[in-house]
Design an enzyme around this catalytic site. Sequence first.
Site, PDB file in Angstrom:
ATOM      1  N   GLY A  61       0.746  -1.211   0.000  1.00 40.25           N
ATOM      2  CA  GLY A  61      -0.036   0.169   0.004  1.00 40.25           C
ATOM      3  C   GLY A  61       0.806   1.126   0.104  1.00 40.25           C
ATOM      4  O   GLY A  61       0.161   2.349   0.155  1.00 40.25           O
ATOM      5  N   THR A  62       2.167   1.298  -0.101  1.00 41.85           N
ATOM      6  CA  THR A  62       2.917   2.417  -0.162  1.00 41.85           C
ATOM      7  C   THR A  62       2.482   3.387  -1.352  1.00 41.85           C
ATOM      8  O   THR A  62       2.389   4.609  -0.992  1.00 41.85           O
ATOM      9  CB  THR A  62       4.390   2.225  -0.203  1.00 41.85           C
ATOM     10  OG1 THR A  62       4.628   1.168  -1.402  1.00 41.85           O
ATOM     11  CG2 THR A  62       4.855   1.266   0.895  1.00 41.85           C
ATOM     12  N   GLY A  63       2.261   2.914  -2.571  1.00 42.68           N
ATOM     13  CA  GLY A  63       1.902   4.017  -3.484  1.00 42.68           C
ATOM     14  C   GLY A  63       0.505   4.541  -3.254  1.00 42.68           C
ATOM     15  O   GLY A  63       0.379   5.690  -3.553  1.00 42.68           O
ATOM     16  N   CYS A  64      -0.321   3.792  -2.802  1.00 44.30           N
ATOM     17  CA  CYS A  64      -1.601   4.197  -2.444  1.00 44.30           C
ATOM     18  C   CYS A  64      -1.599   5.500  -1.225  1.00 44.30           C
ATOM     19  O   CYS A  64      -2.192   6.322  -1.371  1.00 44.30           O
ATOM     20  CB  CYS A  64      -2.544   3.100  -1.869  1.00 44.30           C
ATOM     21  SG  CYS A  64      -2.737   1.791  -3.009  1.00 44.30           S
TER      22      CYS A  64
END
Length: 497
Positions: free
Chosen positions: A442-445
């Site tokens: 979930g780092t991009g989100c």
Amino acid sequence: MAAVARGPWTPADIRAGMFLYAVTDSAWLHGRTLAACVQQAIDGGATFVQLREKHMTTDELVAEAATILPICRAAHVPFLIDDDVEAARRSGADGVHVGQSDTACAEARRVLGPNAIIGVSAQTVEQARAAEAAGADYLGVGALIPTPTKPDAVDVTRDELAAICAAVDIPVVGIGGLHADTLDVLDGTGVAGAAVVSAIFAADDITAATRELADKLTSLNLAPSCRFTAPAVLSIAGSDSSGGAGIQADIKTIAANGLFAETAITALTAQNTLGVRDVLEATPAFVAEQIDAVFEDIPPAAVKIGMVSSSAIIEAIAERLEKWKAANIVVDPVMVATSGARLISDSASEALTGKLLPLARVITPNIPEAEALTGRTIDSEEAQAAAATELARRFGCAALVKGGHGVADANDVLAEPAADGDAEPRLTWFRHERIDTDNTHGTGCTLSSAIACGLARGLDVPQAVEQAKAYLTGALAAGLDLGHGSGPVDHMWQHRG
């Protein structure tokens, strides 16, 4: 008097807009344009704009309004013209503000129609009640403090202001001599906010001055039903049942950054830290309905778009965002898995690049996604910067090419289109050491949602990226360790003491 919805501007919109009402005065331009000054005021938190230029003819007001109206539309900020009903009609302004000696409220309504916003100046309870009965949407009450811009104005005491607020059901905005040091006069009176002239437009740094006013207003006891709390951010993405990415990550990020999260869900997934088991897409019509429901009631100050795998859904999203003139759109173009596998079809990729990315203010591809978008191999910082530059030129928006797929660092590069289309985009590097962790789900989100939060607060793009990077770095470094695979980051790390 019962509240009546007036087209795109509901009574709730108008009441919220009273929070920080910017009134122009070109006497303080000092070489700047009114349009540029209005943009800076909105960037600082202005929620309503009135063009008040007593020296301008109707034709001049119409011409000036043409430069300001698109700025207000993009930010979903109501735009009115002072006194000149004909200029408001011809320019397509959202309405007009009239004084006691100007065009009558009822006549302004007749000319501009039922959907127009009509504001009326009042100094007494009797005038306020008469304006409300005539159909005014709000009242401007003052002058509260002697001011050179209104030498003939009747001064209104704090007690008289409170009495007017108590006598009517429509919102009241205080005006006259208000600046950061005098806003306390509004505290506890029942006003919805402050109308400000010189404290905004005479400032050298209009954005900073407006932000200072907004911060001061949030500390005051304004009318409870219109007290400004936090901008909203809309996430358009898929649901992650494990809670680490997608809609769930976006909601946590937006809330952790102190803003109000709204959602339009494009798909349901059955997944955990080990992988995705199943996906159930929403229909394009239902995605569009969700977006409409959000904008009709609580319009977001920014929009984040995550994974959308269907060309039909992408087209529905683009159409609705254009209809609502959505501002501060951040697109995380989820196209390629960490393994290198493509996540969207060729038709969806074409819809993404042709319809959605051109609407963005910022796009946030990682290196594999930037390679897919540009056809370049990115194996160095020079290639990373070249890809960001190409994307900024191609889509007319800022492009943040993330370096998280590098080996030893997590350096990102931002390319911003130059004001002159022929000039080179401006490059900014954000250099951070890689956090040693396997829990990166979930780092991009998370990063793209945090950028949207910064834009919603009025930060410029580099500032929004910088604060988002700092937030994500803290979430990674917190060391949350959940699940048997690539676990989630700790979205609430700042709130754990």
